[in-house]
Design a protein around this motif. Structure first.
Motif, PDB file in Angstrom:
ATOM      1  N   LEU A 293       3.437   1.143  -0.445  1.00  0.00           N
ATOM      2  CA  LEU A 293       3.220   0.196  -1.546  1.00  0.00           C
ATOM      3  C   LEU A 293       4.555  -0.251  -2.138  1.00  0.00           C
ATOM      4  O   LEU A 293       4.733  -1.421  -2.490  1.00  0.00           O
ATOM      5  CB  LEU A 293       2.341   0.846  -2.624  1.00  0.00           C
ATOM      6  CG  LEU A 293       0.874   1.030  -2.225  1.00  0.00           C
ATOM      7  CD1 LEU A 293       0.194   2.055  -3.104  1.00  0.00           C
ATOM      8  CD2 LEU A 293       0.129  -0.291  -2.284  1.00  0.00           C
ATOM      9  N   LEU A 296       5.957  -2.779   0.251  1.00  0.00           N
ATOM     10  CA  LEU A 296       5.278  -4.088   0.140  1.00  0.00           C
ATOM     11  C   LEU A 296       5.704  -4.817  -1.126  1.00  0.00           C
ATOM     12  O   LEU A 296       5.865  -6.046  -1.133  1.00  0.00           O
ATOM     13  CB  LEU A 296       3.755  -3.901   0.115  1.00  0.00           C
ATOM     14  CG  LEU A 296       3.047  -3.516   1.405  1.00  0.00           C
ATOM     15  CD1 LEU A 296       1.558  -3.388   1.154  1.00  0.00           C
ATOM     16  CD2 LEU A 296       3.293  -4.534   2.513  1.00  0.00           C
ATOM     17  N   SER A 297       5.854  -4.070  -2.230  1.00  0.00           N
ATOM     18  CA  SER A 297       6.143  -4.706  -3.521  1.00  0.00           C
ATOM     19  C   SER A 297       7.630  -4.985  -3.721  1.00  0.00           C
ATOM     20  O   SER A 297       7.997  -5.692  -4.658  1.00  0.00           O
ATOM     21  CB  SER A 297       5.647  -3.819  -4.660  1.00  0.00           C
ATOM     22  OG  SER A 297       6.372  -2.625  -4.669  1.00  0.00           O
TER      23      SER A 297
ATOM     24  N   SER B   6       6.209 -10.276  -5.423  1.00  0.00           N
ATOM     25  CA  SER B   6       5.583  -9.292  -4.512  1.00  0.00           C
ATOM     26  C   SER B   6       5.078  -8.091  -5.292  1.00  0.00           C
ATOM     27  O   SER B   6       3.994  -7.568  -5.018  1.00  0.00           O
ATOM     28  CB  SER B   6       6.588  -8.776  -3.484  1.00  0.00           C
ATOM     29  OG  SER B   6       7.270  -9.788  -2.898  1.00  0.00           O
ATOM     30  N   THR B  10       1.192  -7.037  -5.361  1.00  0.00           N
ATOM     31  CA  THR B  10       0.824  -5.733  -4.783  1.00  0.00           C
ATOM     32  C   THR B  10       0.156  -4.847  -5.834  1.00  0.00           C
ATOM     33  O   THR B  10      -0.911  -4.269  -5.579  1.00  0.00           O
ATOM     34  CB  THR B  10       2.074  -5.013  -4.211  1.00  0.00           C
ATOM     35  OG1 THR B  10       2.805  -5.929  -3.423  1.00  0.00           O
ATOM     36  CG2 THR B  10       1.693  -3.814  -3.373  1.00  0.00           C
TER      37      THR B  10
END
Lengths: 371, 52
Positions: A293, A296-297, B6, B10
């Motif tokens: 995560l 991804l972030s 992002s 997310t």
């Protein structure tokens, strides 16, 4: 957050990951199909697990043991890489929820039947979240301190049951036929030998990567040997019929320990070993999901994801199955194929990446291990 | 710490997914029966391999 671990800590994490949750369930899962030949099934499962992991580690080595989330993006491109990363995160959280459920099933069926499963689920998830909050180094050091004691408890407990070992319980060999023996091996190949590919997110944080592959495989071999020994002794002491009937034969096996009517009811020792292994397994799964995560972030740390991840694991662990029979049946039938699918997809994508020489293009400066 | 696009996407998506699962569990519904979906895909393969 400090994520750095050394190779010895990695070996111990691998051993705890392998022994956690499989230690109590492996005899039943194998003996259910292969009866007194369960130990042969377990040997086959360990061999297959080693072959799959040798392939896996060789591929990761080609990518210089970078984080699995980064490797998938380099090998498959942005879109395929992101889809694969989401898949890995889901698999990690899904596995964590199964392990949590496994613990609560065990506690309410064998240790404290009058309690609520939520108590154990919430406590173990809080502990895992707390451990992840401080980074991988935290669980690495706790595991380094406790695993030798756990191995000692495990060996002593098994040794104390050997006075009731009957070689006749294991005979005749190969009576069940190769199909049944393979079926027994199938259930324990995915659980835990394919699940361990999640450690692809941990290998990048090992300080000295020389001989890392050997250390990783040695951990698997040691954990696998412990499982073979457990199945062998469980069937030898209790007989295949009893092992088939019990959900946690290793725990029941320890109930038989009796030394001059003083040293009795010590089965909880093996329960402690198992619960500690389970904690390590949940922490590794949660850590993998959180790093995914974070990747991804593109955020500097994973702290904002800790709370939703903990809640998700708790929710999933309760609504995946209605009862423990359905749970065991599902794991026995689908778990190996489910995890093998992820293994195969990753292997194909990373293999194609190597053929396209993507492993040579890894940016040396941007490394996840610095975070 | 810069909170980029992002990060927001997310975190928001992950919170929504977690809350959906929590609601599914607390309301005792089967909105996201992952186990049933997995079983539907892999059971035929398992039967093919071992005959049930």
């Amino acid at each position: 957050m400090n994520h750095t671990i050394n190779r010895w800590q990695l070996v111990l994490i691998v051993i705890s990951f392998i022994m956690g949750s499989s230690l109590l369930m492996a005899p039943n899962l194998t003996a259910f199909f292969s009866g007194q030949d369960a130990w042969i099934s377990m040997i086959i499962a360990v061999i297959i697990g080693l072959i799959l992991n040798v392939t896996w580690i060789m591929i990761l080595k080609r990518y210089q043991f970078r984080s699995i989330f980064r490797i998938t993006e380099v090998a498959g491109g942005k879109v395929v890489g992101t889809i694969l990363n989401i898949l890995i995160i889901f698999f990690a959280l899904h596995l964590a929820s199964y392990v949590v459920r496994n613990l609560s099933n065990f506690m309410i069926s064998n240790v404290i039947p009058e309690s609520s499963p939520w108590t154990f689920q919430i406590m173990i998830i809080l502990l895992a979240v707390y451990s992840c909050f401080y980074g991988l180094n935290n669980i690495g050091r706790v595991n380094e301190f406790l695993t030798p004691f756990m191995i000692l408890f495990f060996i002593c407990s098994l040794a104390l049951t050997t006075n009731q070992f009957r070689f006749s319980h294991l005979q005749p060999f190969f009576e069940q036929g190769m199909l049944r023996i393979s079926q027994g091996a199938y259930t324990t190949t995915g659980f835990p030998f394919i699940e361990i590919i999640l450690l692809g997110s941990v290998l990048t944080y090992v300080k000295n990567k020389n001989k890392l592959s050997k250390n990783y495989l040695a951990g698997i071999l040691f954990g696998g040997s412990a499982l073979i020994l457990t199945v062998f002794i469980a069937v030898g002491v209790e007989g295949a019929y009893m092992v088939k009937r019990q959900s946690y034969p290793t725990y029941e096996l320890m109930r038989d320990i009796s030394i001059i009517n003083i040293f009795e009811r010590v089965e909880v020792i093996i329960g402690v070993v198992w619960i500690f292994g389970i904690l390590v397994k949940i922490v590794i799964c949660l850590f993998t999901a959180l790093k995914g995560l974070q990747h991804l972030s593109k955020f500097p740390n994973y702290h904002p994801f800790l709370l939703p991840a903990g809640l998700l694991i708790w929710a999933l662990s309760n609504h995946i199955h209605t009862n423990s029979m359905e749970f065991t049946d599902f794991v026995g039938r689908n778990w190996t194929l489910w995890w093998f699918s992820l293994y195969l997809v990753l292997l194909v994508v990373l293999g194609i990446g190597i053929l396209r020489k993507k492993d040579k293009n890894l940016d040396q400066t941007a490394d996840d291990s610095s975070q | 710490m810069s909170k980029n696009k992002s990060y927001r996407i997310t975190l928001t998506t992950f919170w929504i997914f977690s809350m959906m699962n929590l609601a599914t569990f607390l309301s005792n519904r089967q909105w996201l029966p992952f186990s049933k979906w997995i079983d539907a895909i892999y059971s035929p393969l398992y039967k093919l391999m071992f005959g049930g």
